[in-house]
Structure formats: structure tokens, C-alpha cells
Design an enzyme around this catalytic site. Structure first.
Site, short mmCIF file in Angstrom:
data_model
loop_
_atom_site.label_atom_id
_atom_site.label_comp_id
_atom_site.label_asym_id
_atom_site.label_seq_id
_atom_site.Cartn_x
_atom_site.Cartn_y
_atom_site.Cartn_z
N HIS A 116 -46.78 -49.46 -89.89
CA HIS A 116 -45.82 -48.37 -90.10
C HIS A 116 -45.95 -47.33 -88.99
CE1 HIS A 116 -46.43 -49.70 -94.41
NE2 HIS A 116 -45.13 -49.74 -94.31
N ALA B 89 -40.34 -56.29 -87.64
CA ALA B 89 -39.86 -57.68 -87.52
C ALA B 89 -40.51 -58.59 -88.56
CB ALA B 89 -40.16 -58.21 -86.11
N LEU C 30 -49.19 -46.76 -96.25
CA LEU C 30 -48.97 -46.88 -94.81
C LEU C 30 -50.17 -47.50 -94.10
CD1 LEU C 30 -47.18 -43.50 -94.02
CD2 LEU C 30 -46.19 -45.69 -94.72
#
Ligand code: PAF
Length: 309
Positions: free
Chosen positions: A50, A171, A46
Site C-alpha cells: 500500500h 497489479a 496497510l
């Protein structure tokens, strides 16, 4: 869950079994039907990108569930799979304070208990979920055969286990967001695409960035500059897709050691190519490069859009 915590410090409940996590989510739904469940699927390693997904999920839901699972089904390169950083406890520690309530993990056999996965290529026996038309539009689908089938298969299973109201995706993996929309269909969960989190240089945050030296990271910011060059040319009136792709390639080519896999202009929703002039909206520039042996992808809408940067 809002108001149910004894302190302000949201300890993350760690569950090392997908079935137990599913039961936990089911109990929440049964005992508190109005609880809105937000879900952030991850493969761990992470980073701030995140955590931005988790914070957004926490702002919009009552219960935030995070899965941490390096999914072998979506890797076409065994070395890449082996090199993937795995540290469930370290990842859970990073989630503290970001608003997550439950983090869960498990082995492939626990995600797919109905299959006998033992043997040298156990993953082959799992029936793949159709990733939809965007997966067949080239780009990652061409460079990484089978990747999106693997993504669709695990995402379908994760959705079935957690049964969230909303699921959050970055995205940066634009083609993946189209695949997960296909998997979700028109029902729940609804899919929220969160803008790409970037380093100060513009480099999109990615677990793979950890494999780059500080100097290589600066170098890697060329990907974002290439995307901005396409956007700038478009704003200046350029509508020829080949010319716009050429602008990106020219920027990437100026940085020695950048191996271009693709620099493409596509319809943002279907990933179809443009036969004629690029329309005034709905086009996306997408780039994949290899740099110092590390594969990096990124994309931008040609028209700035805060919702899906
Ligand atoms: O984007 C990722 O980290 C993975 O592709 C996902 C969605 C968690 C599926 O394994």
C-alpha cells in the site's frame, strides 16, 4: 500539498466521516483548482505494498488522499469479513512519512446515507454498480460471487466523494484493476496500476500474509515460482495455453498443502481465454490458491513489463 506544509514531516489529517472527507476535498478543489488529487483506496491493514501506492501517488500529485474502509459489500464470507484487521489509527501512523495528506474512514451507513441499512442484511438494499465484462470472465468472479459488484459499488462511491484526478491500484488484484477501469470509464480519475510489491522470496505482499507463519510464507512463494515457470516456458517458445497452465500446476503441485483454485492464462485486458496459441504479447498468467486456510492470489504478464509487473 507541495510547499504548503510548515515542516518536512507530513502529518496525515485523519477524518472519520466520508462526508467530511468529501467536503475537505471539495474545499481544496474550490480554493486551489490547480491542485492535483491522487487517491489510494484501501481496506486498511496497510503494508509496504500500500505504501508503494501512496509514494507513487505522492510523486505524481499535490494532494494524496487515502481511504481506509473494510467494505462489507465485497465479502461473500462473513468469517473473512470478521477476521479482517481493522486499526485506523495504526494504519494512519504507517502512512506518516509515505506522502499521504488525508486518510479517511467511516461506517457503511455513512458511505451510503441515502439507504436505510438497519436490519440483519442491510447491505442487500444498496443498488450495485455494474463491474463490467472482466468481472464476468470467471476467476475471482466465479470463486467469489458478488465480490466485484461490491468493489465496483464502493469504488464508484469513493470516486464520487473524493473526485480525484488519478487513482492508484495494485497489479496483484489484476481483475480488480479491470473492474475499476470500467467504473472510471473514459473520464476522471485516470487509473494507474502499480507493480506488485514482493517479499524477497517473491511472495506478493498482501494483508492476508499476516495470517501465515514465516515457514508458511516461504511455502507461499510457490505461487510466484509457478507464474515464473509459465513465463519461462513462454520465453522458450511454448504457446499452447493448456501446456502453459500445466507448467504452473506442476510447480504448485510439488508443494504439499497447496490447494489450487485456478492457474489460468488469459488476455490481460479482457481476461478472455485463448482458443488457439497464446499471442506474443498481451497474455497474463493468474493464480489463486489456498494455503494453510489462507487464500492467496497473484499474476504476471508472460512478457516482463516493468509498468505492470
Ligand atoms: O483492493 C482493495 O483493497 C479493495 O478492493 C478496494 C479497492 C479498496 C475496494 O474496497
Amino acid at each position: 500539498m507541495r510547499g504548503l506544509r510548515p515542516t518536512n514531516r507530513p502529518d496525515v489529517e485523519r477524518i472519520e466521516s466520508p462526508i467530511a472527507a468529501a467536503e475537505r476535498c471539495r474545499t481544496v478543489r474550490d480554493t486551489s483548482p490547480s491542485t492535483r488529487i491522487g487517491f489510494v483506496p484501501t481496506m486498511g491493514a496497510l503494508h509496504e505494498g500500500h505504501l508503494a501506492l501512496v509514494r507513487r501517488a505522492a510523486a505524481e500529485n499535490d494532494l494524496v488522499v487515502v481511504s481506509i474502509f473494510v467494505n462489507p459489500l465485497q465479502f461473500d464470507d462473513a468469517r473473512d469479513l470478521a477476521a479482517y484487521h481493522r486499526d485506523f489509527d495504526g494504519d494512519c501512523a504507517l502512512l506518516e512519512g509515505a506522502g499521504a495528506h488525508i486518510a479517511f474512514t467511516g461506517g457503511l451507513d455513512e458511505f451510503f446515507p441515502e439507504y436505510d441499512l438497519y436490519g440483519p442484511s442491510g447491505t442487500d438494499v444498496i443498488e450495485a454498480v455494474d463491474p463490467g465484462p472482466a468481472a464476468r470472465a470467471g476467476l475471482e468472479g466465479d470463486v467469489r460471487p458478488g465480490h466485484f459488484e461490491g468493489v465496483a459499488t464502493i469504488v464508484r462511491r469513493l470516486f464520487d466523494l473524493v473526485r480525484p484526478h488519478v487513482a492508484y491500484f495494485g497489479a496483484k488484484d489484476w481483475q480488480q484493476t479491470l473492474v475499476v477501469r470500467h467504473v472510471a470509464g473514459s473520464g476522471e480519475p485516470s487509473i494507474v496500476v502499480v507493480p506488485t510489491d514482493r517479499e524477497a522470496s517473491g511472495l506478493a505482499r498482501s494483508s492476508r500474509n499476516a495470517r501465515l507463519s514465516p515457514a508458511q510464507r516461504e511455502h507461499a512463494a510457490v505461487v510466484h515460482r509457478a507464474l515464473l515457470a509459465a513465463r519461462e516456458a513462454f520465453a522458450g517458445g511454448e504457446r499452447d495455453p493448456v501446456a502453459l497452465e500445466g507448467r504452473m500446476r506442476a510447480v504448485l503441485d510439488r508443494e504439499d498443502g497447496t490447494e489450487i483454485e485456478y492457474a489460468a492464462l488469459r488476455d490481460a485486458r479482457t481476461l478472455a481465454t485463448f482458443d488457439g496459441p497464446v499471442p506474443d504479447d498481451g497474455a497474463r498468467a493468474l493464480v489463486a490458491v489456498r494455503l494453510a486456510g489462507v487464500r492467496l492470489i497473484d499474476n504476471l504478464g508472460l512478457v516482463p513489463d516493468e509498468e505492470s509487473e
